[in-house]
Design an enzyme around this catalytic site. Sequence first.
Site, mmCIF file in Angstrom:
data_model
loop_
_atom_site.group_PDB
_atom_site.id
_atom_site.type_symbol
_atom_site.label_atom_id
_atom_site.label_comp_id
_atom_site.label_asym_id
_atom_site.label_seq_id
_atom_site.Cartn_x
_atom_site.Cartn_y
_atom_site.Cartn_z
ATOM 1 N N HIS A 1 0.759 -1.308 0.092
ATOM 2 C CA HIS A 1 -0.092 -0.023 0.085
ATOM 3 C C HIS A 1 0.907 1.374 0.058
ATOM 4 O O HIS A 1 1.613 1.464 -1.060
ATOM 5 C CB HIS A 1 -0.759 -0.011 1.046
ATOM 6 C CG HIS A 1 -1.977 0.970 1.242
ATOM 7 N ND1 HIS A 1 -2.624 1.468 0.255
ATOM 8 C CD2 HIS A 1 -2.754 1.099 2.354
ATOM 9 C CE1 HIS A 1 -3.486 2.489 0.659
ATOM 10 N NE2 HIS A 1 -3.873 2.092 1.950
ATOM 11 N N HIS B 1 -2.801 -2.495 -9.816
ATOM 12 C CA HIS B 1 -3.945 -1.861 -8.786
ATOM 13 C C HIS B 1 -5.185 -2.566 -8.713
ATOM 14 O O HIS B 1 -5.468 -3.226 -9.733
ATOM 15 C CB HIS B 1 -4.302 -0.316 -9.262
ATOM 16 C CG HIS B 1 -4.871 0.640 -8.083
ATOM 17 N ND1 HIS B 1 -6.210 0.374 -7.836
ATOM 18 C CD2 HIS B 1 -4.059 1.411 -7.365
ATOM 19 C CE1 HIS B 1 -6.280 1.630 -6.898
ATOM 20 N NE2 HIS B 1 -5.243 1.866 -6.556
ATOM 21 N N ASP C 1 2.447 5.121 -6.947
ATOM 22 C CA ASP C 1 3.773 5.022 -6.388
ATOM 23 C C ASP C 1 4.874 4.953 -7.119
ATOM 24 O O ASP C 1 6.410 4.793 -6.709
ATOM 25 C CB ASP C 1 3.827 3.718 -5.279
ATOM 26 C CG ASP C 1 2.580 4.047 -4.241
ATOM 27 O OD1 ASP C 1 1.896 3.242 -4.135
ATOM 28 O OD2 ASP C 1 2.872 5.217 -3.541
HETATM 29 C C1 SDX Z 1 -1.734 2.187 -3.410
HETATM 30 O O1 SDX Z 1 -6.416 0.707 -2.990
HETATM 31 C C2 SDX Z 1 -5.977 1.835 -3.343
HETATM 32 O O2 SDX Z 1 -6.544 2.740 -3.684
HETATM 33 C C3 SDX Z 1 -4.346 2.000 -3.144
HETATM 34 C C4 SDX Z 1 -3.790 3.541 -3.557
HETATM 35 C C5 SDX Z 1 -4.382 4.496 -2.549
HETATM 36 O O3 SDX Z 1 -4.305 5.653 -3.191
HETATM 37 O O4 SDX Z 1 -4.876 4.573 -1.569
HETATM 38 O O5 SDX Z 1 -4.184 3.584 -4.842
HETATM 39 C C6 SDX Z 1 -2.289 3.418 -3.286
HETATM 40 O O6 SDX Z 1 -1.559 1.354 -2.503
HETATM 41 C C7 SDX Z 1 -1.006 1.650 -4.727
HETATM 42 C C8 SDX Z 1 -0.761 0.295 -5.034
HETATM 43 C C9 SDX Z 1 0.784 0.218 -4.406
HETATM 44 N N1 SDX Z 1 1.185 -1.386 -4.346
HETATM 45 C C10 SDX Z 1 2.051 -1.692 -5.019
HETATM 46 O O7 SDX Z 1 2.438 -1.035 -6.300
HETATM 47 C C11 SDX Z 1 2.833 -3.034 -4.916
HETATM 48 C C12 SDX Z 1 2.616 -3.917 -6.118
HETATM 49 N N2 SDX Z 1 1.453 -4.049 -6.639
HETATM 50 C C13 SDX Z 1 0.626 -5.488 -6.144
HETATM 51 O O8 SDX Z 1 1.068 -5.892 -5.203
HETATM 52 C C14 SDX Z 1 -0.641 -5.459 -6.672
HETATM 53 O O9 SDX Z 1 -0.834 -4.977 -7.840
HETATM 54 C C15 SDX Z 1 -1.795 -4.704 -5.411
HETATM 55 C C16 SDX Z 1 -1.598 -4.949 -4.140
HETATM 56 C C17 SDX Z 1 -1.831 -3.155 -5.813
HETATM 57 C C18 SDX Z 1 -3.132 -4.964 -6.039
HETATM 58 O O10 SDX Z 1 -3.096 -6.340 -5.945
HETATM 59 P P1 SDX Z 1 -4.708 -7.162 -6.214
HETATM 60 O O11 SDX Z 1 -5.592 -6.483 -6.962
HETATM 61 O O12 SDX Z 1 -4.909 -8.321 -5.038
HETATM 62 O O13 SDX Z 1 -4.042 -8.294 -7.387
HETATM 63 P P2 SDX Z 1 -3.398 -9.591 -7.278
HETATM 64 O O14 SDX Z 1 -2.623 -9.434 -6.247
HETATM 65 O O15 SDX Z 1 -4.748 -10.535 -7.100
HETATM 66 O O16 SDX Z 1 -2.735 -9.958 -8.517
HETATM 67 C C19 SDX Z 1 -3.278 -10.254 -9.807
HETATM 68 C C20 SDX Z 1 -2.368 -10.900 -10.645
HETATM 69 C C21 SDX Z 1 -1.567 -12.163 -9.917
HETATM 70 O O17 SDX Z 1 -1.036 -12.720 -10.871
HETATM 71 P P3 SDX Z 1 -1.791 -14.292 -11.064
HETATM 72 O O18 SDX Z 1 -1.631 -14.830 -9.719
HETATM 73 O O19 SDX Z 1 -2.949 -14.066 -11.405
HETATM 74 O O20 SDX Z 1 -0.771 -15.099 -11.994
HETATM 75 O O21 SDX Z 1 -1.259 -9.828 -11.192
HETATM 76 C C22 SDX Z 1 -0.044 -10.070 -10.533
HETATM 77 C C23 SDX Z 1 -0.157 -11.146 -9.306
HETATM 78 O O22 SDX Z 1 0.721 -12.009 -9.239
HETATM 79 N N3 SDX Z 1 0.481 -9.060 -10.205
HETATM 80 C C24 SDX Z 1 1.619 -8.434 -10.438
HETATM 81 C C25 SDX Z 1 1.926 -7.142 -9.532
HETATM 82 N N4 SDX Z 1 0.527 -6.982 -9.123
HETATM 83 C C26 SDX Z 1 -0.314 -7.996 -9.324
HETATM 84 N N5 SDX Z 1 2.848 -9.120 -10.822
HETATM 85 C C27 SDX Z 1 3.954 -8.505 -10.701
HETATM 86 N N6 SDX Z 1 4.050 -7.113 -10.081
HETATM 87 C C28 SDX Z 1 2.925 -6.667 -9.478
HETATM 88 N N7 SDX Z 1 3.168 -5.317 -9.172
#
Ligand code: SDX
Length: 441
Positions: A281, A320, A376
Amino acid sequence: MTTQSQEQARAANGGRDSLTVTDNRTGETFEVEITDGTVRAMDFRQMKVSEDDFGLMTYDPAYTNTASCRSSICYIDGDNGVLEYRGYSIEQLCEQSSYLEVAYLLIFGELPTKAQLDQWVHDVTMHTFVHENVREFLGGFRHDAHPMGMLLGSVGALSTFYPDANNIGDPTTRDIQAVRLIAKMPTLAAFAYRHAMGQPLVYPDNALGYPGNFLSMMYRMTELRYEPDPRLERALDVLFILHADHEQNCSTSAVRSVGSSQVDPYSAIAAGIGALYGPLHGGANEAVLRMLQRIETVDNIPGFLEGVKNGDERLMGFGHRVYKNYDPRARIIRKHLDDVFEVRGKSPLLDIATELEKRAMDDDYFVSRKLYPNVDYYSGLIYEALGLPVSMFPVMFAIPRTSGWIAQWLEMTLDSEQRIARPRQIYTGERVRDYMPVERR
Ligand code: SDX
Protein backbone atom coordinates in the site's frame (compact mmCIF):
# COMPACT_ATOMS: atom_id res chain seq x y z
CA MET A 1 -26.97 0.12 -22.86
CA THR A 2 -29.71 -2.54 -22.43
CA THR A 3 -30.71 -4.74 -25.34
CA GLN A 4 -34.33 -5.37 -26.41
CA SER A 5 -34.29 -8.86 -24.83
CA GLN A 6 -33.04 -7.35 -21.58
CA GLU A 7 -35.87 -4.78 -21.68
CA GLN A 8 -38.40 -7.60 -22.28
CA ALA A 9 -37.01 -9.64 -19.36
CA ARG A 10 -37.19 -6.60 -17.10
CA ALA A 11 -40.76 -5.80 -18.18
CA ALA A 12 -41.77 -9.42 -17.47
CA ASN A 13 -40.45 -8.88 -13.97
CA GLY A 14 -42.61 -5.80 -13.36
CA GLY A 15 -39.74 -3.45 -14.32
CA ARG A 16 -37.95 -4.08 -11.03
CA ASP A 17 -34.20 -4.56 -10.85
CA SER A 18 -33.80 -7.84 -9.02
CA LEU A 19 -32.31 -11.34 -9.03
CA THR A 20 -34.53 -14.40 -8.95
CA VAL A 21 -32.59 -16.95 -6.93
CA THR A 22 -33.56 -20.60 -6.66
CA ASP A 23 -32.01 -22.46 -3.75
CA ASN A 24 -31.47 -25.90 -5.27
CA ARG A 25 -31.15 -27.42 -1.81
CA THR A 26 -34.82 -26.67 -1.13
CA GLY A 27 -36.31 -25.69 -4.50
CA GLU A 28 -37.37 -22.37 -2.93
CA THR A 29 -37.17 -19.23 -5.10
CA PHE A 30 -36.35 -15.79 -3.79
CA GLU A 31 -36.44 -12.27 -5.24
CA VAL A 32 -33.32 -10.30 -4.29
CA GLU A 33 -33.47 -6.57 -5.02
CA ILE A 34 -30.64 -4.93 -7.01
CA THR A 35 -29.83 -1.39 -5.86
CA ASP A 36 -26.96 0.72 -7.27
CA GLY A 37 -25.50 -2.36 -8.94
CA THR A 38 -25.39 -4.29 -5.65
CA VAL A 39 -27.41 -6.84 -3.74
CA ARG A 40 -27.62 -6.76 0.06
CA ALA A 41 -25.70 -9.63 1.67
CA MET A 42 -28.36 -9.78 4.38
CA ASP A 43 -30.98 -10.71 1.75
CA PHE A 44 -29.28 -14.10 1.48
CA ARG A 45 -29.76 -14.95 5.16
CA GLN A 46 -33.40 -15.96 4.42
CA MET A 47 -32.07 -18.85 2.29
CA LYS A 48 -32.05 -21.77 4.73
CA VAL A 49 -32.36 -25.57 4.63
CA SER A 50 -34.10 -25.72 8.00
CA GLU A 51 -35.65 -23.43 10.56
CA ASP A 52 -32.53 -23.46 12.80
CA ASP A 53 -30.20 -22.88 9.82
CA PHE A 54 -28.26 -19.58 10.22
CA GLY A 55 -28.88 -18.82 6.54
CA LEU A 56 -26.51 -18.03 3.71
CA MET A 57 -23.61 -15.59 4.10
CA THR A 58 -21.47 -14.13 1.30
CA TYR A 59 -17.77 -15.01 1.28
CA ASP A 60 -15.38 -12.36 -0.07
CA PRO A 61 -11.77 -12.53 1.28
CA ALA A 62 -10.05 -9.09 1.00
CA TYR A 63 -13.47 -7.68 0.08
CA THR A 64 -12.54 -7.78 -3.65
CA ASN A 65 -16.22 -7.51 -4.66
CA THR A 66 -17.91 -6.00 -1.62
CA ALA A 67 -19.17 -2.43 -1.18
CA SER A 68 -18.75 -1.55 2.51
CA CYS A 69 -20.48 1.83 2.43
CA ARG A 70 -22.22 4.50 0.38
CA SER A 71 -19.86 7.43 -0.20
CA SER A 72 -19.94 10.72 -2.12
CA ILE A 73 -16.31 11.72 -1.56
CA CYS A 74 -14.14 10.05 -4.23
CA TYR A 75 -15.07 8.51 -7.57
CA ILE A 76 -12.75 6.16 -9.48
CA ASP A 77 -13.37 4.59 -12.89
CA GLY A 78 -10.61 1.99 -12.94
CA ASP A 79 -11.10 0.89 -16.53
CA ASN A 80 -10.86 4.42 -17.90
CA GLY A 81 -8.32 5.83 -15.42
CA VAL A 82 -10.71 8.44 -13.98
CA LEU A 83 -10.29 9.98 -10.50
CA GLU A 84 -12.59 12.70 -9.12
CA TYR A 85 -12.85 14.30 -5.66
CA ARG A 86 -16.48 15.36 -5.01
CA GLY A 87 -16.98 15.36 -8.81
CA TYR A 88 -13.96 17.53 -9.67
CA SER A 89 -11.34 15.80 -11.87
CA ILE A 90 -7.92 15.26 -10.35
CA GLU A 91 -6.40 16.92 -13.44
CA GLN A 92 -8.32 20.19 -12.88
CA LEU A 93 -7.65 20.19 -9.13
CA CYS A 94 -3.90 19.69 -9.71
CA GLU A 95 -3.84 22.53 -12.26
CA GLN A 96 -6.01 25.07 -10.40
CA SER A 97 -6.36 24.19 -6.71
CA SER A 98 -4.18 23.80 -3.61
CA TYR A 99 -3.90 20.94 -1.14
CA LEU A 100 -5.61 22.83 1.69
CA GLU A 101 -8.48 23.81 -0.63
CA VAL A 102 -8.80 20.16 -1.73
CA ALA A 103 -8.78 19.06 1.93
CA TYR A 104 -11.69 21.47 2.55
CA LEU A 105 -13.50 20.09 -0.52
CA LEU A 106 -13.09 16.48 0.63
CA ILE A 107 -14.24 17.20 4.17
CA PHE A 108 -17.08 19.70 3.58
CA GLY A 109 -18.18 18.55 0.10
CA GLU A 110 -17.95 21.89 -1.72
CA LEU A 111 -15.15 24.21 -2.85
CA PRO A 112 -14.84 27.01 -0.25
CA THR A 113 -15.67 30.67 -0.85
CA LYS A 114 -12.72 33.06 -0.47
CA ALA A 115 -13.77 33.85 3.10
CA GLN A 116 -14.20 30.16 3.96
CA LEU A 117 -10.80 29.29 2.46
CA ASP A 118 -9.06 32.13 4.29
CA GLN A 119 -10.60 31.01 7.59
CA TRP A 120 -9.71 27.37 6.90
CA VAL A 121 -6.08 28.19 6.07
CA HIS A 122 -5.89 30.41 9.18
CA ASP A 123 -7.31 27.64 11.40
CA VAL A 124 -4.91 25.02 10.05
CA THR A 125 -1.97 27.42 10.33
CA MET A 126 -2.81 28.22 13.96
CA HIS A 127 -2.73 24.52 14.93
CA THR A 128 0.62 23.40 13.49
CA PHE A 129 2.38 23.16 16.88
CA VAL A 130 2.29 20.02 19.02
CA HIS A 131 2.47 19.84 22.82
CA GLU A 132 6.06 19.88 24.09
CA ASN A 133 5.49 16.46 25.69
CA VAL A 134 5.00 15.07 22.15
CA ARG A 135 8.43 16.40 21.24
CA GLU A 136 9.86 14.60 24.30
CA PHE A 137 7.86 11.43 23.43
CA LEU A 138 9.42 11.39 19.97
CA GLY A 139 12.86 11.74 21.56
CA GLY A 140 12.34 8.33 23.14
CA PHE A 141 12.47 6.50 19.80
CA ARG A 142 15.72 4.80 18.72
CA HIS A 143 17.98 7.00 16.56
CA ASP A 144 17.24 4.75 13.56
CA ALA A 145 13.49 4.33 14.16
CA HIS A 146 11.48 4.17 10.91
CA PRO A 147 9.60 7.49 10.61
CA MET A 148 6.34 5.71 9.77
CA GLY A 149 6.56 3.88 13.10
CA MET A 150 7.20 7.22 14.82
CA LEU A 151 4.23 8.82 13.01
CA LEU A 152 2.00 5.88 13.94
CA GLY A 153 2.98 6.20 17.59
CA SER A 154 2.80 9.98 17.82
CA VAL A 155 -0.60 10.30 16.12
CA GLY A 156 -2.00 7.66 18.46
CA ALA A 157 -0.43 9.57 21.36
CA LEU A 158 -2.28 12.76 20.31
CA SER A 159 -5.51 11.10 21.47
CA THR A 160 -4.17 11.41 25.04
CA PHE A 161 -3.61 15.17 24.61
CA TYR A 162 -7.17 15.80 23.43
CA PRO A 163 -9.36 13.55 25.60
CA ASP A 164 -12.48 15.41 24.43
CA ALA A 165 -11.84 14.01 20.93
CA ASN A 166 -13.81 10.88 21.77
CA ASN A 167 -16.94 13.02 22.01
CA ILE A 168 -17.52 12.22 18.34
CA GLY A 169 -21.22 13.17 18.53
CA ASP A 170 -20.32 16.86 18.91
CA PRO A 171 -19.79 18.59 15.52
CA THR A 172 -17.60 21.32 17.04
CA THR A 173 -15.30 18.68 18.56
CA ARG A 174 -15.18 16.75 15.28
CA ASP A 175 -14.24 19.89 13.35
CA ILE A 176 -11.40 20.97 15.67
CA GLN A 177 -9.89 17.46 15.60
CA ALA A 178 -9.99 17.56 11.78
CA VAL A 179 -8.10 20.87 11.79
CA ARG A 180 -5.59 19.62 14.36
CA LEU A 181 -4.85 16.40 12.45
CA ILE A 182 -4.33 18.16 9.10
CA ALA A 183 -2.23 20.87 10.77
CA LYS A 184 -0.05 18.62 12.92
CA MET A 185 0.69 15.75 10.54
CA PRO A 186 3.47 17.68 8.69
CA THR A 187 4.94 18.77 12.04
CA LEU A 188 5.06 15.20 13.37
CA ALA A 189 6.43 13.96 10.03
CA ALA A 190 9.20 16.56 9.97
CA PHE A 191 10.02 15.94 13.65
CA ALA A 192 10.40 12.21 12.87
CA TYR A 193 12.76 13.04 10.00
CA ARG A 194 14.88 15.45 12.06
CA HIS A 195 15.06 12.83 14.84
CA ALA A 196 16.31 10.24 12.35
CA MET A 197 18.88 12.72 11.03
CA GLY A 198 20.06 13.59 14.54
CA GLN A 199 19.25 17.24 13.84
CA PRO A 200 17.48 19.72 16.13
CA LEU A 201 13.73 19.97 15.55
CA VAL A 202 12.50 22.98 13.55
CA TYR A 203 9.22 24.49 14.71
CA PRO A 204 6.47 25.56 12.28
CA ASP A 205 6.85 28.89 10.48
CA ASN A 206 3.31 30.22 10.22
CA ALA A 207 4.33 32.81 7.62
CA LEU A 208 4.81 29.99 5.10
CA GLY A 209 2.17 28.02 3.20
CA TYR A 210 1.38 24.38 3.98
CA PRO A 211 4.01 22.73 1.73
CA GLY A 212 6.59 25.46 2.32
CA ASN A 213 6.23 25.18 6.09
CA PHE A 214 6.79 21.42 5.80
CA LEU A 215 9.98 22.00 3.77
CA SER A 216 11.12 24.53 6.38
CA MET A 217 10.57 22.08 9.27
CA MET A 218 12.44 19.46 7.26
CA TYR A 219 15.43 21.43 5.98
CA ARG A 220 15.99 24.71 7.85
CA MET A 221 19.44 24.71 9.43
CA THR A 222 21.19 27.85 10.66
CA GLU A 223 19.39 30.41 8.45
CA LEU A 224 16.96 32.66 10.33
CA ARG A 225 14.13 31.86 7.90
CA TYR A 226 13.89 29.04 5.34
CA GLU A 227 12.99 30.30 1.85
CA PRO A 228 11.29 27.40 0.02
CA ASP A 229 11.77 27.24 -3.76
CA PRO A 230 8.29 27.95 -5.24
CA ARG A 231 8.77 25.21 -7.83
CA LEU A 232 9.32 22.63 -5.07
CA GLU A 233 6.42 24.04 -3.05
CA ARG A 234 4.11 23.67 -6.08
CA ALA A 235 5.34 20.15 -6.87
CA LEU A 236 4.75 19.13 -3.24
CA ASP A 237 1.29 20.74 -3.21
CA VAL A 238 0.35 18.75 -6.33
CA LEU A 239 1.69 15.53 -4.77
CA PHE A 240 -0.40 16.23 -1.67
CA ILE A 241 -3.52 16.76 -3.84
CA LEU A 242 -2.87 13.51 -5.70
CA HIS A 243 -2.54 11.49 -2.50
CA ALA A 244 -5.45 13.07 -0.60
CA ASP A 245 -8.11 10.38 -1.04
CA HIS A 246 -8.82 7.21 -2.97
CA GLU A 247 -12.21 5.72 -1.98
CA GLN A 248 -12.14 2.54 0.12
CA ASN A 249 -8.42 1.63 -0.08
CA CYS A 250 -6.83 -0.51 2.59
CA SER A 251 -5.91 2.30 4.99
CA THR A 252 -9.22 4.14 4.60
CA SER A 253 -11.04 0.88 5.28
CA ALA A 254 -8.93 0.54 8.43
CA VAL A 255 -9.87 4.06 9.55
CA ARG A 256 -13.57 3.35 8.92
CA SER A 257 -13.45 -0.01 10.65
CA VAL A 258 -11.59 1.21 13.74
CA GLY A 259 -13.64 4.43 13.78
CA SER A 260 -16.88 2.39 13.71
CA SER A 261 -16.18 1.43 17.35
CA GLN A 262 -16.70 5.17 18.11
CA VAL A 263 -13.10 5.64 19.22
CA ASP A 264 -11.55 9.11 18.83
CA PRO A 265 -10.30 10.11 15.33
CA TYR A 266 -6.60 10.13 16.35
CA SER A 267 -6.78 6.41 17.20
CA ALA A 268 -8.74 5.64 14.03
CA ILE A 269 -6.22 7.52 11.87
CA ALA A 270 -3.31 5.86 13.65
CA ALA A 271 -4.84 2.59 12.41
CA GLY A 272 -4.86 4.03 8.89
CA ILE A 273 -1.17 4.91 9.21
CA GLY A 274 -0.48 1.34 10.24
CA ALA A 275 -2.24 0.01 7.11
CA LEU A 276 -0.51 2.55 4.85
CA TYR A 277 2.87 1.45 6.26
CA GLY A 278 2.61 -1.88 4.41
CA PRO A 279 4.71 -2.40 1.21
CA LEU A 280 1.64 -3.35 -0.82
CA HIS A 281 0.00 0.00 0.00
CA GLY A 282 1.70 3.26 1.02
CA GLY A 283 5.02 1.53 1.54
CA ALA A 284 5.16 0.79 -2.19
CA ASN A 285 6.87 4.11 -3.05
CA GLU A 286 9.70 3.16 -0.69
CA ALA A 287 9.82 -0.32 -2.24
CA VAL A 288 9.94 1.17 -5.76
CA LEU A 289 13.06 3.24 -5.00
CA ARG A 290 14.79 0.28 -3.40
CA MET A 291 13.82 -1.83 -6.44
CA LEU A 292 15.23 0.76 -8.90
CA GLN A 293 18.43 1.04 -6.83
CA ARG A 294 18.76 -2.75 -6.86
CA ILE A 295 18.27 -2.92 -10.67
CA GLU A 296 21.09 -0.38 -10.86
CA THR A 297 21.42 -0.18 -14.69
CA VAL A 298 19.14 -0.37 -17.72
CA ASP A 299 21.05 -3.50 -18.81
CA ASN A 300 19.73 -5.39 -15.77
CA ILE A 301 16.05 -4.74 -16.62
CA PRO A 302 15.42 -7.86 -18.77
CA GLY A 303 16.79 -10.15 -16.07
CA PHE A 304 14.79 -8.36 -13.40
CA LEU A 305 11.55 -8.67 -15.38
CA GLU A 306 12.19 -12.38 -15.91
CA GLY A 307 12.43 -12.76 -12.14
CA VAL A 308 9.11 -10.94 -11.72
CA LYS A 309 7.45 -13.19 -14.30
CA ASN A 310 8.85 -16.24 -12.52
CA GLY A 311 7.12 -15.00 -9.37
CA ASP A 312 10.38 -14.20 -7.52
CA GLU A 313 9.08 -10.71 -6.69
CA ARG A 314 6.61 -8.06 -7.75
CA LEU A 315 7.19 -5.05 -10.00
CA MET A 316 6.58 -2.51 -7.25
CA GLY A 317 4.65 0.58 -8.27
CA PHE A 318 2.72 -1.45 -10.84
CA GLY A 319 -0.77 -2.88 -10.57
CA HIS A 320 -3.87 -1.77 -8.71
CA ARG A 321 -7.02 -3.37 -7.33
CA VAL A 322 -9.20 -0.78 -9.08
CA TYR A 323 -7.16 0.78 -11.91
CA LYS A 324 -6.90 -1.61 -14.83
CA ASN A 325 -5.49 1.26 -16.83
CA TYR A 326 -2.77 3.85 -16.27
CA ASP A 327 -3.27 5.44 -12.81
CA PRO A 328 -4.09 9.10 -13.69
CA ARG A 329 -2.03 10.19 -10.69
CA ALA A 330 1.09 8.51 -12.06
CA ARG A 331 0.68 10.46 -15.30
CA ILE A 332 0.49 13.79 -13.46
CA ILE A 333 3.45 12.97 -11.19
CA ARG A 334 5.53 12.00 -14.23
CA LYS A 335 4.87 15.50 -15.64
CA HIS A 336 6.02 17.25 -12.44
CA LEU A 337 9.26 15.29 -12.21
CA ASP A 338 10.95 17.69 -14.65
CA ASP A 339 10.04 20.73 -12.50
CA VAL A 340 11.70 19.18 -9.45
CA PHE A 341 14.71 17.91 -11.41
CA GLU A 342 15.18 21.46 -12.78
CA VAL A 343 15.78 22.63 -9.21
CA ARG A 344 17.39 19.61 -7.62
CA GLY A 345 19.07 17.82 -10.52
CA LYS A 346 17.89 14.74 -12.41
CA SER A 347 17.90 11.36 -10.68
CA PRO A 348 19.94 8.67 -12.47
CA LEU A 349 17.13 6.27 -11.53
CA LEU A 350 14.70 8.07 -13.88
CA ASP A 351 16.21 6.43 -16.97
CA ILE A 352 15.85 3.01 -15.32
CA ALA A 353 12.25 3.74 -14.28
CA THR A 354 11.34 5.01 -17.77
CA GLU A 355 12.91 2.03 -19.55
CA LEU A 356 11.44 -0.42 -17.02
CA GLU A 357 7.95 1.03 -17.62
CA LYS A 358 8.43 0.83 -21.39
CA ARG A 359 9.60 -2.81 -21.28
CA ALA A 360 6.76 -3.85 -18.93
CA MET A 361 4.18 -2.07 -21.10
CA ASP A 362 5.47 -4.10 -24.09
CA ASP A 363 5.32 -7.40 -22.19
CA ASP A 364 2.18 -9.54 -22.33
CA TYR A 365 2.70 -10.76 -18.74
CA PHE A 366 1.90 -7.28 -17.47
CA VAL A 367 -0.50 -6.21 -20.22
CA SER A 368 -2.60 -9.38 -19.86
CA ARG A 369 -2.86 -8.77 -16.11
CA LYS A 370 -3.64 -5.07 -16.72
CA LEU A 371 -0.66 -4.02 -14.65
CA TYR A 372 0.13 -0.34 -15.21
CA PRO A 373 2.16 2.19 -13.21
CA ASN A 374 0.28 3.36 -10.12
CA VAL A 375 0.67 6.46 -7.96
CA ASP A 376 3.75 5.02 -6.25
CA TYR A 377 5.81 4.33 -9.34
CA TYR A 378 7.22 7.83 -9.93
CA SER A 379 6.45 9.61 -6.65
CA GLY A 380 9.56 8.20 -4.99
CA LEU A 381 11.78 9.84 -7.63
CA ILE A 382 10.38 13.24 -6.63
CA TYR A 383 10.88 12.53 -2.95
CA GLU A 384 14.45 11.35 -3.64
CA ALA A 385 15.08 14.55 -5.63
CA LEU A 386 13.74 16.55 -2.65
CA GLY A 387 16.50 14.95 -0.60
CA LEU A 388 14.21 12.70 1.45
CA PRO A 389 15.53 9.37 2.71
CA VAL A 390 13.56 6.41 1.32
CA SER A 391 12.11 5.66 4.76
CA MET A 392 10.28 9.02 4.63
CA PHE A 393 8.43 8.15 1.40
CA PRO A 394 5.38 6.47 3.01
CA VAL A 395 5.25 9.38 5.48
CA MET A 396 4.84 11.70 2.47
CA PHE A 397 1.81 9.62 1.55
CA ALA A 398 0.33 9.76 5.08
CA ILE A 399 0.50 13.57 5.35
CA PRO A 400 -2.04 14.32 2.58
CA ARG A 401 -4.06 11.13 3.00
CA THR A 402 -4.99 12.49 6.44
CA SER A 403 -7.61 14.75 4.81
CA GLY A 404 -9.15 11.80 2.96
CA TRP A 405 -9.14 9.66 6.09
CA ILE A 406 -10.86 12.47 8.03
CA ALA A 407 -13.48 12.99 5.30
CA GLN A 408 -14.22 9.26 5.19
CA TRP A 409 -14.28 9.02 9.01
CA LEU A 410 -16.75 11.92 9.21
CA GLU A 411 -18.95 10.38 6.49
CA MET A 412 -18.95 7.04 8.31
CA THR A 413 -19.69 8.70 11.67
CA LEU A 414 -22.70 10.54 10.21
CA ASP A 415 -24.00 7.59 8.14
CA SER A 416 -27.14 6.20 9.84
CA GLU A 417 -26.64 2.88 8.02
CA GLN A 418 -23.23 2.29 9.63
CA ARG A 419 -22.72 0.31 12.83
CA ILE A 420 -19.65 -1.27 14.43
CA ALA A 421 -17.80 -3.22 11.72
CA ARG A 422 -17.84 -6.91 12.56
CA PRO A 423 -17.52 -9.40 9.66
CA ARG A 424 -18.43 -13.11 10.03
CA GLN A 425 -16.26 -16.14 9.14
CA ILE A 426 -16.30 -19.64 7.70
CA TYR A 427 -15.11 -21.76 10.65
CA THR A 428 -12.68 -24.48 9.50
CA GLY A 429 -11.23 -25.53 12.87
CA GLU A 430 -11.88 -28.47 15.22
CA ARG A 431 -15.08 -28.73 17.30
CA VAL A 432 -15.87 -29.99 20.80
CA ARG A 433 -12.58 -31.57 21.92
CA ASP A 434 -11.96 -32.70 25.55
CA TYR A 435 -8.96 -31.20 27.36
CA MET A 436 -5.98 -33.60 27.50
CA PRO A 437 -3.62 -33.23 30.51
CA VAL A 438 -0.06 -32.45 29.41
CA GLU A 439 1.38 -35.76 30.68
CA ARG A 440 -0.97 -37.67 28.39
CA ARG A 441 -0.35 -35.67 25.13
C1 SDX B 1 -1.63 2.06 -3.42
O1 SDX B 1 -6.36 0.74 -3.11
C2 SDX B 1 -5.87 1.89 -3.37
O2 SDX B 1 -6.55 2.75 -3.86
C3 SDX B 1 -4.40 2.06 -3.02
C4 SDX B 1 -3.78 3.36 -3.47
C5 SDX B 1 -4.38 4.54 -2.72
O3 SDX B 1 -4.30 5.66 -3.26
O4 SDX B 1 -4.81 4.34 -1.58
O5 SDX B 1 -3.97 3.54 -4.86
C6 SDX B 1 -2.28 3.38 -3.18
O6 SDX B 1 -1.53 1.28 -2.52
C7 SDX B 1 -1.18 1.72 -4.83
C8 SDX B 1 -0.65 0.26 -4.95
C9 SDX B 1 0.80 0.25 -4.46
N1 SDX B 1 1.32 -1.14 -4.37
C10 SDX B 1 2.22 -1.61 -5.21
O7 SDX B 1 2.67 -0.99 -6.18
C11 SDX B 1 2.72 -3.02 -4.86
C12 SDX B 1 2.76 -3.87 -6.14
N2 SDX B 1 1.40 -4.05 -6.59
C13 SDX B 1 0.72 -5.22 -6.13
O8 SDX B 1 1.17 -5.97 -5.10
C14 SDX B 1 -0.74 -5.34 -6.52
O9 SDX B 1 -0.86 -4.94 -7.81
C15 SDX B 1 -1.74 -4.62 -5.65
C16 SDX B 1 -1.58 -4.98 -4.22
C17 SDX B 1 -1.62 -3.14 -5.81
C18 SDX B 1 -3.13 -5.05 -6.13
O10 SDX B 1 -3.22 -6.39 -5.89
P1 SDX B 1 -4.54 -7.22 -6.29
O11 SDX B 1 -5.61 -6.38 -6.88
O12 SDX B 1 -4.91 -8.06 -5.11
O13 SDX B 1 -4.02 -8.09 -7.46
P2 SDX B 1 -3.45 -9.54 -7.25
O14 SDX B 1 -2.42 -9.52 -6.16
O15 SDX B 1 -4.62 -10.45 -7.13
O16 SDX B 1 -2.68 -9.81 -8.63
C19 SDX B 1 -3.40 -10.21 -9.78
C20 SDX B 1 -2.34 -10.85 -10.65
C21 SDX B 1 -1.52 -11.91 -9.92
O17 SDX B 1 -0.99 -12.78 -10.92
P3 SDX B 1 -1.61 -14.30 -11.04
O18 SDX B 1 -1.55 -14.87 -9.62
O19 SDX B 1 -3.05 -14.08 -11.48
O20 SDX B 1 -0.75 -14.99 -12.02
O21 SDX B 1 -1.38 -9.86 -11.05
C22 SDX B 1 -0.10 -10.18 -10.48
C23 SDX B 1 -0.34 -11.16 -9.34
O22 SDX B 1 0.80 -11.99 -9.17
N3 SDX B 1 0.44 -8.92 -9.99
C24 SDX B 1 1.70 -8.54 -10.15
C25 SDX B 1 1.76 -7.25 -9.59
N4 SDX B 1 0.57 -6.90 -9.10
C26 SDX B 1 -0.25 -7.94 -9.34
N5 SDX B 1 2.76 -9.16 -10.72
C27 SDX B 1 3.91 -8.47 -10.72
N6 SDX B 1 4.04 -7.22 -10.21
C28 SDX B 1 3.00 -6.58 -9.63
N7 SDX B 1 3.15 -5.36 -9.15
